[in-house]
Write a protein that holds these residues in place. Structure first.
Motif, PDB file in Angstrom:
ATOM      1  N   ARG A 123       0.836  -1.204   0.000  1.00 21.57           N
ATOM      2  CA  ARG A 123       0.000   0.000   0.000  1.00 21.57           C
ATOM      3  C   ARG A 123       0.874   1.257   0.000  1.00 21.57           C
ATOM      4  O   ARG A 123       0.600   2.231  -0.715  1.00 21.57           O
ATOM      5  CB  ARG A 123      -0.946  -0.010   1.203  1.00 21.57           C
ATOM      6  CG  ARG A 123      -1.930   1.173   1.191  1.00 21.57           C
ATOM      7  CD  ARG A 123      -3.040   1.001   2.201  1.00 21.57           C
ATOM      8  NE  ARG A 123      -3.968  -0.059   1.819  1.00 21.57           N
ATOM      9  CZ  ARG A 123      -4.176  -1.171   2.522  1.00 21.57           C
ATOM     10  NH1 ARG A 123      -3.533  -1.389   3.645  1.00 21.57           N
ATOM     11  NH2 ARG A 123      -5.032  -2.077   2.089  1.00 21.57           N
ATOM     12  N   GLY A 141       2.194  -3.478  -5.568  1.00 19.70           N
ATOM     13  CA  GLY A 141       1.859  -2.078  -5.297  1.00 19.70           C
ATOM     14  C   GLY A 141       2.235  -1.144  -6.427  1.00 19.70           C
ATOM     15  O   GLY A 141       1.451  -0.285  -6.833  1.00 19.70           O
ATOM     16  N   LEU A 198      -5.952  -4.444  -4.077  1.00 20.24           N
ATOM     17  CA  LEU A 198      -5.192  -3.372  -3.428  1.00 20.24           C
ATOM     18  C   LEU A 198      -5.587  -1.997  -3.959  1.00 20.24           C
ATOM     19  O   LEU A 198      -5.685  -1.027  -3.217  1.00 20.24           O
ATOM     20  CB  LEU A 198      -3.690  -3.603  -3.642  1.00 20.24           C
ATOM     21  CG  LEU A 198      -2.746  -2.702  -2.856  1.00 20.24           C
ATOM     22  CD1 LEU A 198      -2.756  -3.061  -1.366  1.00 20.24           C
ATOM     23  CD2 LEU A 198      -1.316  -2.848  -3.399  1.00 20.24           C
TER      24      LEU A 198
END
Length: 306
Positions: free
Chosen positions: A77, A105, A162
């Motif tokens: 993240r 990510g 995500l």
């Protein structure tokens, strides 16, 4: 890459998804090898954003098929937000890893940016491994073997979603180059997904030049090229500083040609440099080689082409 583009270095010092300790030292090794200075000398504006923070590696076994899932999510993240911030300012982010799970990510951020700007995404995955494992086919639970699968929607929702939706990308966005180690169960997943793989057998048969011509053939001015460069892409004879050495990788000239042809084709918009592990290196030579190859990716050519 436009000459006016700022390159932003983002350190992600963690080995949270790996099977060996040490990739957490990768960002500093790349800095010691002079990555910032090398790109600056090429006339590129470089800003080092320093290192991201995240949870320590608890070094525990898998839980429900995954090692350190909560910590992996936290690191990814942070990476996603940092990469997105640079792209939003028109900069070219260079993620200094860290292990390859962090590509979840970075590529999620790039995919969202491409969607917002109506650009086509092409991911060039330079690696010895396909990284298309799931918890059901790998007993280790190490998430650095799963990022491509997670990005394509196979994996825990904490990672596949995500960026808010899953999948982040489709398999047809990905070209994998240098592959020579694919787990038995992973092979079926790769075939089912239709992943575009240029493995070492194919490179041996037709040569790196033709491989790269094929892999880059459909790049146009609306293509955002993301290079995810796992240092174990390289043959361990020239690059010992990785945790998962697989013999039979590209040699120095093959790797240079790969990078030079990407640079010649244009469109580079973001870069990961992953899995550099100084604990296994010899006097930082793998980091120095990685920097040399990244220079080629940003336009340094051999002989009189510079």
């Amino acid at each position: 890459m436009q000459r006016t583009t700022q390159v932003s270095l983002i350190g992600a010092p963690t080995d949270i998804g790996a099977g060996h300790r040490g990739a957490s030292m990768g960002p500093e090794a790349l800095r010691v090898a002079g990555i910032g200075q090398a790109l600056t000398q090429r006339g590129i504006r470089v800003v080092d954003r320093g290192n991201l923070g995240g949870p320590m590696n608890p070094w525990t076994g898998p839980v429900d098929g995954y090692r350190h899932l909560a910590e992996v999510v936290a690191w990814n993240r942070s990476v996603m937000e940092a990469v997105a911030a640079e792209l939003g300012q028109g900069h070219l982010p260079v993620l200094l890893g860290g292990d390859h799970c962090l590509a979840i990510g970075s590529i999620t951020a790039v995919a969202r940016h491409c969607q917002a700007t109506k650009k086509r995404l092409l991911v060039l995955w330079l690696d010895a491994h396909a990284d298309y494992n799931t918890s059901s086919v790998t007993p280790s639970g190490n998430i650095h073997g799963m990022p491509v699968a997670c990005l394509c929607g196979l994996g825990p929702p904490e990672l596949t979603e995500l960026g808010g939706t899953a999948p982040a990308i489709s398999p047809d966005c990905v070209r994998q180059i240098g592959i020579r180690s694919v787990d038995t169960g992973e092979k079926k997943l790769v075939r089912d997904a239709g992943l575009d793989i240029y493995d070492m057998r194919y490179i041996d048969e037709i040569g790196m030049k033709r491989v790269m011509e094929e892999a880059l053939s459909d790049i146009d001015e609306n293509t955002h090229v993301h290079v995810s460069f796992d240092v174990d892409f390289l043959d361990p004879e020239i690059a010992p500083g990785v945790g998962t050495t697989i013999p039979g990788g590209p040699n120095y000239r093959e790797a240079q040609l790969c990078m030079e042809m990407i640079a010649d084709r244009g469109g580079l918009g973001s870069l990961d440099i992953m899995e550099l592990n100084p604990a296994f290196d010899e006097h930082n030579k793998t980091a120095v080689l990685a920097v040399d190859l990244v220079e080629s990716l940003f336009g340094k050519s051999t002989l009189m082409r510079d």
